[in-house]
Design a protein around this motif. Structure first.
Motif, PDB file in Angstrom:
ATOM      1  N   GLY A 441      11.182   5.487  -2.426  1.00 14.36           N
ATOM      2  CA  GLY A 441      10.027   4.739  -2.901  1.00 14.36           C
ATOM      3  C   GLY A 441       8.760   5.015  -2.126  1.00 14.36           C
ATOM      4  O   GLY A 441       8.585   6.078  -1.517  1.00 14.36           O
ATOM      5  N   ALA A 442       7.886   3.985  -2.116  1.00 18.85           N
ATOM      6  CA  ALA A 442       6.546   4.150  -1.554  1.00 18.85           C
ATOM      7  C   ALA A 442       6.549   4.230  -0.034  1.00 18.85           C
ATOM      8  O   ALA A 442       5.605   4.744   0.570  1.00 18.85           O
ATOM      9  N   GLY A 443       7.593   3.733   0.603  1.00 20.09           N
ATOM     10  CA  GLY A 443       7.624   3.738   2.065  1.00 20.09           C
ATOM     11  C   GLY A 443       6.891   2.551   2.654  1.00 20.09           C
ATOM     12  O   GLY A 443       6.253   1.761   1.955  1.00 20.09           O
ATOM     13  N   VAL A 444       6.991   2.423   3.978  1.00 19.86           N
ATOM     14  CA  VAL A 444       6.387   1.310   4.715  1.00 19.86           C
ATOM     15  C   VAL A 444       5.507   1.886   5.824  1.00 19.86           C
ATOM     16  O   VAL A 444       5.951   2.772   6.559  1.00 19.86           O
ATOM     17  N   PRO A 445       4.255   1.423   5.976  1.00 16.62           N
ATOM     18  CA  PRO A 445       3.413   1.915   7.084  1.00 16.62           C
ATOM     19  C   PRO A 445       4.083   1.689   8.435  1.00 16.62           C
ATOM     20  O   PRO A 445       4.792   0.695   8.638  1.00 16.62           O
ATOM     21  N   LYS A 460       1.240  -3.976   3.193  1.00 10.39           N
ATOM     22  CA  LYS A 460       0.171  -3.966   2.192  1.00 10.39           C
ATOM     23  C   LYS A 460       0.532  -3.127   0.967  1.00 10.39           C
ATOM     24  O   LYS A 460       0.331  -3.526  -0.172  1.00 10.39           O
ATOM     25  N   ASN A 461       1.088  -1.942   1.207  1.00  8.61           N
ATOM     26  CA  ASN A 461       1.365  -1.068   0.067  1.00  8.61           C
ATOM     27  C   ASN A 461       2.544  -1.569  -0.768  1.00  8.61           C
ATOM     28  O   ASN A 461       2.721  -1.184  -1.903  1.00  8.61           O
ATOM     29  N   ARG A 462       3.375  -2.462  -0.193  1.00  8.90           N
ATOM     30  CA  ARG A 462       4.525  -2.974  -0.930  1.00  8.90           C
ATOM     31  C   ARG A 462       4.165  -4.216  -1.734  1.00  8.90           C
ATOM     32  O   ARG A 462       4.985  -4.705  -2.515  1.00  8.90           O
ATOM     33  N   ARG A 463       2.977  -4.756  -1.517  1.00  8.32           N
ATOM     34  CA  ARG A 463       2.549  -5.890  -2.330  1.00  8.32           C
ATOM     35  C   ARG A 463       2.252  -5.457  -3.760  1.00  8.32           C
ATOM     36  O   ARG A 463       2.096  -6.280  -4.646  1.00  8.32           O
ATOM     37  N   GLN A 464       2.145  -4.140  -3.973  1.00  7.70           N
ATOM     38  CA  GLN A 464       1.828  -3.625  -5.298  1.00  7.70           C
ATOM     39  C   GLN A 464       3.077  -3.128  -6.017  1.00  7.70           C
ATOM     40  O   GLN A 464       3.019  -2.238  -6.845  1.00  7.70           O
ATOM     41  N   LEU A 494       5.658   7.296   4.569  1.00  5.92           N
ATOM     42  CA  LEU A 494       4.876   6.921   3.393  1.00  5.92           C
ATOM     43  C   LEU A 494       5.035   7.945   2.272  1.00  5.92           C
ATOM     44  O   LEU A 494       5.008   9.162   2.511  1.00  5.92           O
ATOM     45  N   ASP A 495       5.236   7.406   1.056  1.00  5.76           N
ATOM     46  CA  ASP A 495       5.374   8.199  -0.170  1.00  5.76           C
ATOM     47  C   ASP A 495       6.653   9.027  -0.222  1.00  5.76           C
ATOM     48  O   ASP A 495       6.852   9.812  -1.156  1.00  5.76           O
ATOM     49  N   LYS A 496       7.536   8.850   0.762  1.00  6.03           N
ATOM     50  CA  LYS A 496       8.801   9.594   0.758  1.00  6.03           C
ATOM     51  C   LYS A 496      10.009   8.679   0.820  1.00  6.03           C
ATOM     52  O   LYS A 496      11.148   9.149   0.706  1.00  6.03           O
TER      53      LYS A 496
END
Length: 509
Positions: A441-445, A460-464, A494-496
């Motif tokens: 998935g989108a990954g986590v910072p 933040k990126n997982r709130r979407q 991230l992104d991987k």
């Protein structure tokens, strides 16, 4: 001497000259005044380390000059000079502020010795006064700090008797300091623990700080919960002469905890009850008891039921996190075989993953794995991780569950330290089951890999994601793994994709 200036006040020129030569011979600088009036005029514009003052002089005698000097120049040291036989007058002068006297005729060595002693005495006196002023200032600052502290402060001597307490302690304990000074500390702190366990008493026994002790102090009919710490009180040489205990009033925190308890009770009853009623009403419609429904209507009703189920699950998760934090979560740990548990969980999520276009994979060692676990908590653990993975993995993505036995836990010390586990808590030996849930998935910072296990926190990126979240699922995972004496952490790019790891001990102590 260092070139100290001396004012010689004598109306006899020959004596003044002798004094001048002898004093300058040993490094002093001198100025002569012919009488008392002239001496006072000179003192108005110049400074001196010492005044040699003759008692008998015209216009203004030495006693009057001494009085003026003591009044106007209190830091100036004065040595009187008097004729032989007038020692009584010189003694009277010393009572009025002179530090010494010289009898005429005087010997050179005696005069020099008295002058040097007088100057040194004055320097010592002035230094002591300066140090005393600094000490008084420090005491005033400390007293102001103690008065302004929101916490209670109690200091005791080596025998455990009270030597001081601050204003907050007087206020909250409803007592005046003079009533307990010199009394055993347990008479002031009437606690619900033995006197020997009071932090200040523990420090006196061990010589080491005693931190974060909770107990209740009786204050009349009132009970005052406190969080207390104490440290040794040492003198300038490092010798322990007592201890200082700082007590934080926990009454407000206890009240807030009670409010939280009330809020959680409200969640468990006042929210779940109407949701149950809503689901019951929807079921009546879905079953056609209120009339025939078509396929599209049934789809909407099914979606409403799913939303209600999510709400109930969110409430249950919040309740469970609260139970873990309050130490009231009941754990039913037993030996379980891993494979059947994982297949049962996957059977629940395979239809969801299929609808989302995501492939699920399970990798297990060939030999059966038995490990101690609470079955229901384990289902919630894996369920939360799989739910998150599906939520944040795009269509045609992959989710993999992998299990392996770890015999060298020290190899995981790096990732575990990065997951905010204290080094002292890290495993150093033993066999562990390592479960990994990996997604694409989108990954986590990187700066969120620790905080996502806190309550109500999401990267933040997982709130979407495909659906919103409460930020409670991973908090439950951390609490549940703590209850199993295990560990949980995340690694991501991230992104991987992300990998969430669960490390269970194979044997419990």
């Amino acid at each position: 001497m260092n070139g100290d200036r001396i004012l010689i006040v004598d109306d006899e020129a020959d004596i003044a000259l002798i004094l001048k030569l002898q004093l300058e011979d040993i490094g002093y600088r001198t100025v002569r005044a012919r009488d008392g009036a002239e001496a006072l005029e000179i003192l108005e514009g110049e400074s001196f380390a010492l005044v040699l003052l003759d008692i008998r002089m015209p216009r203004m005698d030495g006693m009057e000059v001494l009085a003026r000097i003591r009044r106007d120049y209190p830091e100036l040291v004065v040595v009187m000079m008097t004729a032989h036989g007038s020692e009584d007058i010189a003694v009277e002068a010393m009572k009025k502020g002179a530090v010494d006297y010289i009898s005429k005729p005087f010997s050179s060595d005696d005069m020099k010795g008295r002058v040097e002693r007088a100057i040194q005495y004055n320097r010592t006196r002035l230094e002591n006064e300066r140090l005393q002023r600094e000490l008084d200032e420090q005491r005033q600052k400390m007293a102001a700090i103690l008065r302004g502290m929101a916490d209670m402060v109690v200091a005791v001597d080596r025998q455990g008797n009270v030597i001081t307490l601050n204003g907050k302690a007087e206020e909250l304990l409803a007592i005046r300091a003079e009533e307990v000074l010199g009394r055993p500390v347990e008479e002031l702190l009437q606690a619900d623990i033995p006197a020997s366990r009071l932090p200040c008493r523990v420090v006196l026994t061990t010589g080491e700080p005693c931190l974060d002790v909770t107990y209740v102090v009786a204050q009349g009919k009132r009970r005052l919960p406190v969080l207390s710490s104490a440290t040794p009180l040492r003198n300038a040489t490092g010798e322990m002469i007592g201890s200082v205990e700082i007590l934080h009033d926990m009454s407000t925190l206890k009240a807030l905890e009670q409010e939280r308890e009330d809020f959680v009770s409200m969640l468990s009853h006042d929210l779940k009850t109407p949701i149950t009623a809503v689901v019951g009403s929807i079921d009546l419609v879905r079953e056609g008891r209120l009339g025939t429904i078509n396929a599209e209507q049934k789809e909407y009703l099914d979606s409403a039921v799913e939303s209600c189920d999510e709400m109930v699950e969110m409430i249950d998760t919040l309740l469970d996190v609260h139970k873990f934090e309050a130490g009231r979560m009941q754990m039913a740990i037993a030996e379980e075989e891993l494979a059947p548990l994982l297949r049962r969980i996957l059977s629940r999520f395979e239809p969801v993953a299929l609808r989302a276009g995501i492939r699920l994979f399970l990798h297990l060692p060939p030999a059966p794995i038995l490990f101690p676990v609470d079955r229901s908590k384990f289902f919630r653990l894996l369920g939360n991780l799989l739910s998150n993975a599906i939520k944040f993995t795009p269509e045609e993505g992959e989710i993999e569950i992998r299990a392996e036995i770890v015999a060298e836990p020290l190899a995981l010390a790096g990732p575990l330290s990065a997951a905010a586990y204290p080094p002292a808590n890290l495993p150093v030996a033993g066999r562990f089951l390592l479960l990994t849930v990996r997604d694409t998935g989108a990954g986590v910072p990187a700066d969120c890999l620790v905080s996502i296990f806190d309550r109500f926190v999401q990267a933040k990126n997982r709130r979407q994601g495909k659906t919103g979240g409460s930020g409670l699922g991973l908090a439950f995972c951390r609490k549940a793994m703590d209850a199993h004496d295990g560990f949980v952490w995340a690694e991501s790019e991230l992104d991987k994709g992300s990998s969430f790891h669960l490390l269970f001990p194979m044997e419990r102590s």
